[in-house]
Design an enzyme around this catalytic site. Sequence first.
Site, short mmCIF file in Angstrom:
data_model
loop_
_atom_site.label_atom_id
_atom_site.label_comp_id
_atom_site.label_asym_id
_atom_site.label_seq_id
_atom_site.Cartn_x
_atom_site.Cartn_y
_atom_site.Cartn_z
N GLY A 1 -0.59 -1.42 9.18
CA GLY A 1 -0.01 -0.09 9.00
C GLY A 1 0.91 0.66 9.94
O GLY A 1 0.73 0.17 11.36
N ASN B 1 0.79 -1.17 0.05
CA ASN B 1 -0.10 0.05 0.01
C ASN B 1 0.87 1.25 -0.24
O ASN B 1 2.02 1.20 0.13
CB ASN B 1 -0.92 -0.15 1.37
N LYS C 1 -0.68 -14.82 19.81
CA LYS C 1 -1.49 -16.14 19.91
C LYS C 1 -1.11 -16.80 18.68
O LYS C 1 -0.50 -16.22 17.63
CB LYS C 1 -2.93 -16.07 20.11
N HIS D 1 23.35 1.51 12.24
CA HIS D 1 24.67 2.46 12.74
C HIS D 1 25.40 2.02 14.25
O HIS D 1 24.49 1.78 14.98
CB HIS D 1 24.45 3.83 12.78
N THR E 1 11.44 -6.12 16.26
CA THR E 1 12.80 -5.98 16.67
C THR E 1 13.41 -7.41 16.61
O THR E 1 14.66 -7.39 16.65
CB THR E 1 13.24 -5.40 18.11
N LYS E 2 12.71 -8.39 16.62
CA LYS E 2 13.23 -9.83 16.55
C LYS E 2 12.51 -10.64 15.81
O LYS E 2 11.30 -10.53 15.23
CB LYS E 2 13.26 -10.43 17.97
#
Length: 190
Positions: free
Chosen positions: A147, A83, A188, A113, A170-171
């Site tokens: 989104g 989108n 879940k 960085h 993040t993982k």
Amino acid sequence: MTEKQKMLAGKFYNSRDPELLKMYHKARKLLKEYNNLDSELTERRDAILTELFKVKEAGVWIETPFFCDYGENISIGKNTFINTNCMFLDNNYISIGKNGLIAPYVQIYTASHPLKASDRIIKEDNQTRYLTSSKEVIIGDNVWIGGNSVIFPGVTIGDNVTIGAGSVVTKNIPSNVLAYGNPCAIIKQL
């Protein structure tokens, strides 16, 4: 080892290297045309995406505007819909499987960085540059990313996953789950 090879190997590289800048400028030209093209010109839109990406399978649809760094490090599987206002920083490979749904304002980052400013900022020959490295992002088949979500460098998302809107991933996320939040967590099994 070239700067591009360093970039794709996850090593620190110079993002202002002439080869990388050439790739960057090519992508900018293609994106400018794509983002300003009449939506009814589907054959030309498809041709631009085919030239821009490493792999673009049949049925891929990308709403405008769309942004990326190089394009040539992105692979998208068949029938995936992306989108409006998505940003893919493809300093390393971004692989998206088939039948994906990627909502507006999703950001996929491969670049990183050093955290410490003194390690990040390099001054040489009266010029300043910033150490940059990158890690691949892999998104499986049949994934829906809500989104305003952000996918961090080095993340793999399995097949048949739903990532809720506004998530910061993040993982790694395994297959067949609903996950959301900041940081994104498994809610879940699906």
